[in-house]
Design an enzyme around this catalytic site. Structure first.
Site, mmCIF file in Angstrom:
data_model
loop_
_atom_site.group_PDB
_atom_site.id
_atom_site.type_symbol
_atom_site.label_atom_id
_atom_site.label_comp_id
_atom_site.label_asym_id
_atom_site.label_seq_id
_atom_site.Cartn_x
_atom_site.Cartn_y
_atom_site.Cartn_z
ATOM 1 N N CYS A 143 -4.038 5.875 8.020
ATOM 2 C CA CYS A 143 -4.521 6.375 6.734
ATOM 3 C C CYS A 143 -5.901 7.009 6.897
ATOM 4 C CB CYS A 143 -4.543 5.275 5.683
ATOM 5 S SG CYS A 143 -5.872 4.077 5.841
ATOM 6 N N CYS A 203 0.843 -1.189 0.000
ATOM 7 C CA CYS A 203 0.000 0.000 0.000
ATOM 8 C C CYS A 203 0.884 1.247 0.000
ATOM 9 C CB CYS A 203 -0.906 -0.009 1.235
ATOM 10 S SG CYS A 203 -1.825 1.531 1.471
ATOM 11 N N GLU A 247 2.027 -5.874 8.847
ATOM 12 C CA GLU A 247 2.413 -4.506 8.482
ATOM 13 C C GLU A 247 3.454 -3.963 9.442
ATOM 14 O OE1 GLU A 247 0.627 -0.037 8.748
ATOM 15 O OE2 GLU A 247 -0.765 -1.539 7.966
#
Length: 281
Positions: free
Chosen positions: A192, A98, A128
């Site tokens: 995000c 991403c 992540e």
């Protein structure tokens, strides 16, 4: 009965991009195709890709056995060392990390190269976060609770980042705690926007309904956080992966139902649940 479907439910930009890249490789017929870890935390999507010949590599030991083919880095990203091993083995590497996660990698790389202590707010076992740790040139520290902040040693310079799907409210609380302890830190809010919007909308809907349905894979971190947020506002909150799970639930005395879904939940599953709720409850 009133049914409210969250506008932000379903695939986020990063997940949609990663999934599309895998299907594009399948269409090109460039077998063998591998993904480093499940491309997203959704069992239905992963199973469909496996049926099309896409194989999941789970760790570096399995990676070392691959000598040819295409390997796709999932949306969660990987550490520097893992990516270098992929390139060194002569594999065709498709980086589906991403872009928002990529920004964290660059921020951590830059800060640690300057000698900063890197603090990552998130789940230390999440892929992540593991990937982010792999871009720090200094020893990184991962925290998710107020108590864990006590484990961070004093540092002249500190850079704080966050897992993209971390709870925004909790992130603020942890940052405030670090400021109270007098840490000289540079805080970069790397949650995000899509995650923040999804969490805010979920909380708003949950406050105004009798029951809340949260759809997502059982290993999805962002879906679990959505569930926690909704559960705090609506006691009758249900976590389901597919319509099959929902059919086992009971909704007594319900006049209104809210529906949201994690960033790894396909639209067809959301629509199945939405249609069922509207017709059966």
């Amino acid at each position: 009965m009133k049914v409210v479907l969250a506008k932000t439910a379903g695939f986020c930009f990063g997940v949609k991009r990663a999934v599309e890249q895998v299907y594009e490789q399948v269409r090109q017929g460039t077998l063998p195709i591998y993904t480093y870890g499940p491309i997203i935390h959704n069992e239905e999507v992963v199973a469909d890709l496996e049926s099309r010949g896409v194989q999941v590599i789970h760790d570096e030991e399995e990676l070392a056995k691959i000598t040819e083919g295409t390997i796709i880095i999932r949306s969660h990203g990987v550490g520097r060392e893992v990516q270098e091993k992929m390139n060194a083995q002569g594999l065709t590497v498709v980086d589906a990390t991403c872009p928002f996660v990529k920004k964290i990698h660059k921020a951590v790389d830059r800060a640690s190269a300057a000698g900063d202590t890197v603090v990552i707010v998130g789940d230390r076992n999440h892929p992540e976060v593991i990937g982010i740790c792999g871009w720090s040139r200094t020893k990184p520290y991962v925290v998710s609770t107020l108590e864990e902040i006590e484990t961070i040693p004093p540092a002249e310079k500190m850079t704080v980042v966050s897992q993209t799907t971390f709870n925004y409210k909790k992130f603020q609380e942890l940052v405030e705690k670090m400021e109270e302890k007098g840490y000289h830190s540079s805080v970069v809010n790397t949650i995000c926007n899509a995650t923040q919007e999804r969490q805010i909308e979920a909380r708003t809907i949950a406050k105004g309904v009798d029951a809340m349905i949260v759809i997502g894979g059982r290993h999805s971190s962002n879906t679990q956080k959505l569930y926690d947020i909704c559960k705090a506002e609506c006691n009758q909150t249900f976590y389901v992966q597919t319509l099959v799970d929902l059919k086992t639930q009971c909704f007594p005395n319900v006049r209104s139902v809210g529906i949201t879904a994690g960033a790894s939940t396909p639209n067809n599953i959301i629509e199945e649940v939405h249609t069922y709720v509207r017709s059966k409850l």
